[in-house]
Write a protein that holds these residues in place. Structure first.
Motif, PDB file in Angstrom:
ATOM      1  N   LEU A  10       0.844  -1.185   0.000  1.00  0.00           N
ATOM      2  CA  LEU A  10       0.000   0.000   0.000  1.00  0.00           C
ATOM      3  C   LEU A  10       0.882   1.238   0.000  1.00  0.00           C
ATOM      4  O   LEU A  10       1.808   1.351   0.810  1.00  0.00           O
ATOM      5  CB  LEU A  10      -0.897  -0.001   1.239  1.00  0.00           C
ATOM      6  N   VAL A  11       0.598   2.160  -0.898  1.00  0.00           N
ATOM      7  CA  VAL A  11       1.388   3.384  -1.005  1.00  0.00           C
ATOM      8  C   VAL A  11       0.451   4.540  -1.343  1.00  0.00           C
ATOM      9  O   VAL A  11      -0.585   4.338  -1.981  1.00  0.00           O
ATOM     10  CB  VAL A  11       2.496   3.232  -2.067  1.00  0.00           C
ATOM     11  N   GLN A  12       0.803   5.724  -0.900  1.00  0.00           N
ATOM     12  CA  GLN A  12       0.011   6.907  -1.222  1.00  0.00           C
ATOM     13  C   GLN A  12       0.312   7.381  -2.643  1.00  0.00           C
ATOM     14  O   GLN A  12       1.404   7.139  -3.178  1.00  0.00           O
ATOM     15  CB  GLN A  12       0.304   8.029  -0.237  1.00  0.00           C
ATOM     16  N   ALA A  13      -0.641   8.039  -3.228  1.00  0.00           N
ATOM     17  CA  ALA A  13      -0.443   8.613  -4.553  1.00  0.00           C
ATOM     18  C   ALA A  13       0.801   9.507  -4.542  1.00  0.00           C
ATOM     19  O   ALA A  13       1.018  10.275  -3.598  1.00  0.00           O
ATOM     20  CB  ALA A  13      -1.668   9.407  -4.974  1.00  0.00           C
ATOM     21  N   GLY A  15       3.784   8.270  -4.477  1.00  0.00           N
ATOM     22  CA  GLY A  15       4.869   7.491  -3.891  1.00  0.00           C
ATOM     23  C   GLY A  15       5.480   6.507  -4.875  1.00  0.00           C
ATOM     24  O   GLY A  15       5.149   6.501  -6.062  1.00  0.00           O
ATOM     25  N   LYS A  86      -0.167   6.439  -9.146  1.00  0.00           N
ATOM     26  CA  LYS A  86      -1.505   7.013  -9.189  1.00  0.00           C
ATOM     27  C   LYS A  86      -2.518   5.960  -8.722  1.00  0.00           C
ATOM     28  O   LYS A  86      -2.263   4.762  -8.847  1.00  0.00           O
ATOM     29  CB  LYS A  86      -1.847   7.439 -10.622  1.00  0.00           C
ATOM     30  N   PRO A  87      -3.660   6.382  -8.241  1.00  0.00           N
ATOM     31  CA  PRO A  87      -4.683   5.393  -7.835  1.00  0.00           C
ATOM     32  C   PRO A  87      -5.036   4.421  -8.960  1.00  0.00           C
ATOM     33  O   PRO A  87      -5.329   3.249  -8.685  1.00  0.00           O
ATOM     34  CB  PRO A  87      -5.871   6.275  -7.451  1.00  0.00           C
ATOM     35  N   THR A  90      -3.440   0.932  -9.225  1.00  0.00           N
ATOM     36  CA  THR A  90      -3.838  -0.148  -8.324  1.00  0.00           C
ATOM     37  C   THR A  90      -4.231  -1.386  -9.126  1.00  0.00           C
ATOM     38  O   THR A  90      -5.077  -1.324 -10.019  1.00  0.00           O
ATOM     39  CB  THR A  90      -5.024   0.296  -7.449  1.00  0.00           C
ATOM     40  N   VAL A 121      -2.708   1.844  -4.479  1.00  0.00           N
ATOM     41  CA  VAL A 121      -2.319   3.244  -4.385  1.00  0.00           C
ATOM     42  C   VAL A 121      -3.510   4.042  -3.870  1.00  0.00           C
ATOM     43  O   VAL A 121      -4.559   4.091  -4.516  1.00  0.00           O
ATOM     44  CB  VAL A 121      -1.860   3.792  -5.742  1.00  0.00           C
ATOM     45  N   SER A 122      -3.344   4.654  -2.721  1.00  0.00           N
ATOM     46  CA  SER A 122      -4.436   5.413  -2.122  1.00  0.00           C
ATOM     47  C   SER A 122      -4.355   6.878  -2.543  1.00  0.00           C
ATOM     48  O   SER A 122      -3.272   7.428  -2.743  1.00  0.00           O
ATOM     49  CB  SER A 122      -4.375   5.307  -0.605  1.00  0.00           C
ATOM     50  N   SER A 123      -5.510   7.500  -2.654  1.00  0.00           N
ATOM     51  CA  SER A 123      -5.548   8.903  -3.077  1.00  0.00           C
ATOM     52  C   SER A 123      -5.470   9.850  -1.894  1.00  0.00           C
ATOM     53  O   SER A 123      -5.543   9.449  -0.752  1.00  0.00           O
ATOM     54  CB  SER A 123      -6.840   9.161  -3.856  1.00  0.00           C
TER      55      SER A 123
END
Length: 123
Positions: A10-13, A15, A86-87, A90, A121-123
């Motif tokens: 899991l990674v943030q947008a 990243g 980017k989301p 995912t 990828v979380s937004s």
């Protein structure tokens, strides 16, 4: 050749993540290697490919400039460095290998598939 992919998570947008794929077999260096992905509810999609020597690479347009595929034949490993995620990136990512022509994006041209690793990828 047998393949096993690692490195999803899991990674943030915005990243980065690096996927690795370990291959077994003495003929690894002769294979065209690549990555595919499949997002929920969508068809499997080609992401990146690399020729036997690692000199030539090609990508789907949506990841050009953000993703980099590479390989280390001494370690029987192929990598996918993913930056500026980017989301919409995912998906479950699959490592693939095949005795195929450089430039192919057809899933049927790759005879060996790893088990897949999930990238979220979380937004």
């Amino acid at each position: 050749v047998q393949l096993q992919a690692f490195g999803g998570g899991l990674v943030q947008a915005g990243g980065s993540l690096r996927l690795s794929c370990a291959a077994s077999g003495r003929t690894f260096s002769s294979y065209l290697m690549g990555w595919f992905r499949q997002a929920p509810g969508k068809e499997r999609e080609f992401v990146a490919g690399i020729n036997w020597s690692g000199i030539r690479t090609y990508y789907v347009d949506s990841v050009k400039g953000r993703f980099t595929i590479s390989r280390d034949n001494a370690k029987n490993t192929v990598y996918l460095q993913m930056n500026s995620l980017k989301p919409e990136d995912t998906a479950v990512y699959y490592c693939v290998a095949g005795n195929a022509a450089y430039g192919t994006k057809r899933s049927g041209d790759f005879g060996s598939w790893g088990q897949g690793t999930l990238v979220t990828v979380s937004s």
